[in-house]
Design a protein around this motif. Structure first.
Motif, short mmCIF file in Angstrom:
data_model
loop_
_atom_site.label_atom_id
_atom_site.label_comp_id
_atom_site.label_asym_id
_atom_site.label_seq_id
_atom_site.Cartn_x
_atom_site.Cartn_y
_atom_site.Cartn_z
N ARG A 44 1.00 -0.88 0.35
CA ARG A 44 -0.06 0.17 0.12
C ARG A 44 0.78 1.01 -0.01
O ARG A 44 1.99 1.23 -0.01
CB ARG A 44 -1.14 -0.26 1.08
N ILE A 45 0.56 2.12 -1.08
CA ILE A 45 1.53 3.20 -0.74
C ILE A 45 0.68 4.51 -0.57
O ILE A 45 -0.93 4.52 -0.34
CB ILE A 45 2.10 3.32 -2.07
N ALA A 46 1.09 5.41 -0.34
CA ALA A 46 0.51 6.96 -0.19
C ALA A 46 -0.20 7.66 -1.38
O ALA A 46 0.03 8.57 -2.02
CB ALA A 46 1.62 8.14 0.76
N THR A 47 -1.13 7.19 -1.31
CA THR A 47 -2.20 7.58 -2.28
C THR A 47 -3.44 7.42 -2.39
O THR A 47 -3.48 7.16 -1.29
CB THR A 47 -1.85 6.61 -3.67
N GLN A 48 -4.60 7.73 -3.30
CA GLN A 48 -5.87 8.09 -2.80
C GLN A 48 -6.66 6.66 -2.85
O GLN A 48 -7.24 6.70 -1.74
CB GLN A 48 -6.83 8.75 -3.64
N SER A 49 -6.47 6.21 -3.46
CA SER A 49 -6.01 4.64 -4.29
C SER A 49 -5.92 3.85 -2.90
O SER A 49 -6.12 2.23 -2.52
CB SER A 49 -6.24 4.44 -5.32
N GLY A 50 -4.21 3.46 -2.72
CA GLY A 50 -3.74 3.24 -1.58
C GLY A 50 -2.93 1.57 -2.51
O GLY A 50 -2.69 0.77 -1.63
N THR A 51 -3.49 1.79 -3.74
CA THR A 51 -2.87 0.47 -4.17
C THR A 51 -1.27 0.51 -4.79
O THR A 51 -1.40 1.10 -5.35
CB THR A 51 -3.80 0.15 -5.05
N GLY A 52 -0.59 -0.62 -4.94
CA GLY A 52 0.67 -0.20 -5.12
C GLY A 52 1.47 -1.28 -5.64
O GLY A 52 0.42 -2.48 -6.40
N PRO A 53 2.67 -1.93 -5.58
CA PRO A 53 2.85 -3.30 -6.46
C PRO A 53 2.46 -4.44 -5.96
O PRO A 53 2.41 -4.40 -4.69
CB PRO A 53 4.21 -2.84 -6.18
#
Length: 366
Positions: free
Chosen positions: A37-46
């Motif tokens: 999880r990454i710090a974006t609105q969706s929270g989705t990452g690799p």
């Protein structure tokens, strides 16, 4: 990896359980998936996947190695801002085993991943989720009866994450077993006739390897058969005679012949080239499974060009399982992992074709 629409909120294990197929592009079976999880609105990452080993004695080492690889690769790919990790453990119940028993058997593996990421000292594990028989368990929840065997929401539920993603054009893809069925060894009704043909052509191939001829007669014969087979499959053929099949399976193990096969990744040839390479991989029946590695690698190249990354990955996984030292399969695997554009194969294939023609002309002048 594509990131689902940021307007869809993903919060908690139930949502992540639905999200996994959309993250990896297929519905995984008997596998481990790590998602950052990454710090974006969706929270989705690799997201990365790995086959789930059958032997529990290997699980601790598997967790340590896979956690380290995920951390290294995501950092190399520019994802140092991962907040935390979601671990997915997907397994089909074994005969005589209930879904509850399967989920409980996976609990130690979940603990190993928590320990592995803790030891690495970077992003911690937020959630460990088991997906078994269309139900989910969240191991970090210790409330009796909570998060234990909850059914995945129906895609018909308009409020579910899956339904929301579907409305934005996302699909969960095929199951792993459906993907691998395309290229897994499959014995025809007259399997013994095929095996005899593989024996005969295998002996001819071994003789060629022991005493390669300067006139490249064997290699040129394989080239001609590839050209004919591509035309036949382009005209609608679905199979070849056993002797031709066996000759191609063995002959493609010559590096020049395999490079010639790679030439057939232009747009108009992709569909029938894919059917041919998959057919040859299926016909590499025991004890000739290893001979399928070139066909599997060519299938992966075609699937990659078609933006079918799950098939490319699984075909390469089988190729590298059969022959871990195959440089071409390893190079394709690395390129896909690093999200290289598949059109980068085109100049390589065109160069191989030009070199082949130049080689033939040189032989003709000799």
């Amino acid at each position: 990896m594509k990131t689902p629409n940021p307007r869809i909120k993903v919060d908690g294990p139930a949502d992540f359980a639905q999200l996994l197929p959309f993250l990896v592009g297929h519905q995984p079976e008997d596998c481990i998936a790590l998602h950052g999880r990454i710090a974006t609105q969706s929270g989705t990452g690799p997201t990365m996947t790995l086959s789930l080993p059958d032997d529990p004695a290997t699980w601790q080492a598997t967790a340590a190695a896979f956690a380290a690889k995920f951390t290294r690769i995501t950092h190399e790919h520019g994802h140092p801002d991962i907040l935390d990790i979601v671990v997915f453990l997907c397994r089909t119940p074994r005969p005589g085993q209930s879904a509850e028993e399967t989920a409980e058997a996976l609990r130690p593996l979940a603990d190993y991943f928590v320990d592995a990421f803790t030891d690495l000292g970077r992003a911690p594990v937020m959630s460990t989720i088991a997906l078994v028989d269309n139900r989910w368990w969240a191991y970090e929840c210790h409330l009796p009866g909570c998060c234990e065997g909850e059914p995945l929401p129906s895609p018909d539920d308009p409020t579910s994450v899956a339904a929301q993603l579907a409305r934005h054009g996302w699909t969960p893809g095929r199951r792993t077993s459906e993907i691998t069925q395309e290229f897994q060894p499959e014995e025809p009704e007259d399997a013994e006739d095929l095996r005899r043909a593989l024996d005969n052509e295998g002996a001819a191939w071994a003789q060629y390897c022991a005493n390669p001829s300067d006139d490249d007669t064997f290699l040129q014969g394989t080239h001609a058969l590839v050209e004919t087979a591509i035309r036949d499959f382009g005209a609608g053929a679905n199979e070849l005679a056993h002797d031709i099949t066996a000759r191609l399976i063995h002959g493609l193990n010559d590096e020049w012949a395999r490079d010639h096969g790679l030439e057939h990744i232009e747009d108009d040839e992709l569909p029938h080239a894919r059917r041919l390479w998959a057919f040859l991989a299926r016909r590499a029946i025991p004890p000739y499974e290893v001979a399928a590695v070139p066909a599997l690698t060519l299938l992966a190249a075609v699937a990659w060009r078609q933006d079918d990354i799950p098939t490319a990955r699984y075909a390469l996984k089988r190729a590298l399982t059969l022959d871990p030292d195959d440089d071409f399969a390893d190079a394709l695997h690395e390129a896909i992992n690093h999200e290289v554009d598949a059109t980068s194969l085109l100049p390589i294939a065109r160069k191989a074709k030009a070199e082949r023609h130049a080689r033939a002309e040189q032989k003709g002048r000799a």
